[in-house]
Design a protein around this motif. Structure first.
Motif, mmCIF file in Angstrom:
data_model
loop_
_atom_site.group_PDB
_atom_site.id
_atom_site.type_symbol
_atom_site.label_atom_id
_atom_site.label_comp_id
_atom_site.label_asym_id
_atom_site.label_seq_id
_atom_site.Cartn_x
_atom_site.Cartn_y
_atom_site.Cartn_z
ATOM 1 N N GLY A 35 2.077 0.303 2.525
ATOM 2 C CA GLY A 35 2.985 -0.036 3.486
ATOM 3 C C GLY A 35 2.726 0.787 4.789
ATOM 4 O O GLY A 35 1.707 1.486 4.984
ATOM 5 N N LEU A 36 3.541 0.698 5.740
ATOM 6 C CA LEU A 36 3.215 1.389 7.139
ATOM 7 C C LEU A 36 3.153 2.757 7.150
ATOM 8 O O LEU A 36 2.304 3.263 7.758
ATOM 9 N N SER A 49 -4.585 7.089 9.460
ATOM 10 C CA SER A 49 -4.479 7.441 10.645
ATOM 11 C C SER A 49 -4.050 6.309 11.796
ATOM 12 O O SER A 49 -4.494 6.115 12.810
ATOM 13 N N ASN A 50 -3.101 5.320 11.163
ATOM 14 C CA ASN A 50 -2.624 3.909 11.699
ATOM 15 C C ASN A 50 -3.580 3.177 12.427
ATOM 16 O O ASN A 50 -4.006 2.451 13.396
ATOM 17 N N GLU A 51 -5.086 2.884 11.350
ATOM 18 C CA GLU A 51 -6.094 2.352 11.857
ATOM 19 C C GLU A 51 -6.479 1.348 10.805
ATOM 20 O O GLU A 51 -6.405 1.515 9.610
ATOM 21 N N LEU A 55 -7.691 -12.313 17.682
ATOM 22 C CA LEU A 55 -6.522 -11.511 17.141
ATOM 23 C C LEU A 55 -6.565 -11.116 15.780
ATOM 24 O O LEU A 55 -6.895 -11.999 15.070
ATOM 25 N N GLY A 56 -6.043 -10.044 15.399
ATOM 26 C CA GLY A 56 -6.006 -9.427 13.986
ATOM 27 C C GLY A 56 -4.529 -9.616 13.557
ATOM 28 O O GLY A 56 -3.671 -9.094 14.300
ATOM 29 N N VAL A 57 -4.503 -9.706 12.183
ATOM 30 C CA VAL A 57 -3.114 -10.083 11.597
ATOM 31 C C VAL A 57 -3.088 -9.176 10.410
ATOM 32 O O VAL A 57 -4.091 -9.506 9.488
ATOM 33 N N LEU A 58 -2.363 -8.155 10.306
ATOM 34 C CA LEU A 58 -2.370 -7.409 8.867
ATOM 35 C C LEU A 58 -1.157 -7.326 8.535
ATOM 36 O O LEU A 58 0.084 -6.970 9.212
ATOM 37 N N HIS A 59 -1.009 -7.663 7.261
ATOM 38 C CA HIS A 59 0.387 -7.910 6.411
ATOM 39 C C HIS A 59 0.380 -6.768 5.507
ATOM 40 O O HIS A 59 -0.449 -6.623 4.362
ATOM 41 N N LEU A 60 1.576 -5.933 5.720
ATOM 42 C CA LEU A 60 1.796 -4.841 4.803
ATOM 43 C C LEU A 60 2.690 -5.223 3.862
ATOM 44 O O LEU A 60 4.205 -4.998 4.020
ATOM 45 N N GLU A 61 2.323 -5.664 2.598
ATOM 46 C CA GLU A 61 3.142 -6.226 1.707
ATOM 47 C C GLU A 61 4.568 -5.441 1.290
ATOM 48 O O GLU A 61 5.313 -6.240 1.336
#
Length: 179
Positions: free
Chosen positions: A83-84, A92-94, A117-123
């Protein structure tokens, strides 16, 4: 590889290409990636046009703007099983992406003027982050640090993308069919 597929060498007699997306974990990754992209599509006029998953590709697909009727970008999508909070603390939010993948996307951006563009899914959080990696001028669209990392004893250049300015989208419906 298209939509997160990776090649594996699996035979002792020589290389045999098997895409990870053809395995159960890979199929689930593809499903999660589709869920992430649909969350963005729900909130915007963008539509994600994937490259076929049965062949290796350095980008995952193209972005179509339905209002203008034009291709307006290229993308990379990844789903992660954290998660976030973990992204912000442990990482480190990277978001880490290989430099070789970015070089290929940069070449496409240079020749087409399409942003990457980058798409990051935090399931676990049902959260999708989208960040501009390269803008249409083929310069960085976000803050990036380049570092060398060791993978199986081999040094590889990696890019660490700062996700603090990423646009956020929420997953509403988790029931995305694969086919």
């Amino acid at each position: 590889m298209g939509s997160g597929c990776m090649l594996e060498d699996v035979t002792p007699d020589g290389p045999m290409e098997i895409l990870n997306c053809q395995k159960p974990r890979g199929l689930e990754a593809l499903r999660q990636n589709k869920i992430a992209l649909r969350a963005i599509e729900r909130d915007t006029v963008l539509r994600f046009l994937p490259i076929a998953d049965d062949k290796p590709s350095r980008i995952d697909g193209f972005i179509w703007n339905q209002n203008t009727g034009t291709i307006t970008g290229i993308y990379e999508v990844k789903s992660r099983n954290y998660g976030l909070e973990k992204l912000e603390s442990t990482y480190s939010n990277e978001w880490m992406i290989s430099w070789s993948k970015l070089q290929a996307a940069l070449d496409i951006t240079k020749h087409t003027k399409l942003p990457f563009l980058g798409v990051l899914h935090l399931e676990p959080d049902g959260l999708v982050l989208m960040v501009e990696i390269f803008n249409e001028n083929a310069t960085w669209g976000c803050n990036v640090q380049l570092r060398d990392k060791l993978w199986d004893g081999v040094s590889e250049r990696m890019a660490f993308l700062n996700m603090s300015e990423a646009r956020r989208h929420r997953i509403v419906d988790n029931q995305t069919e694969l086919f």
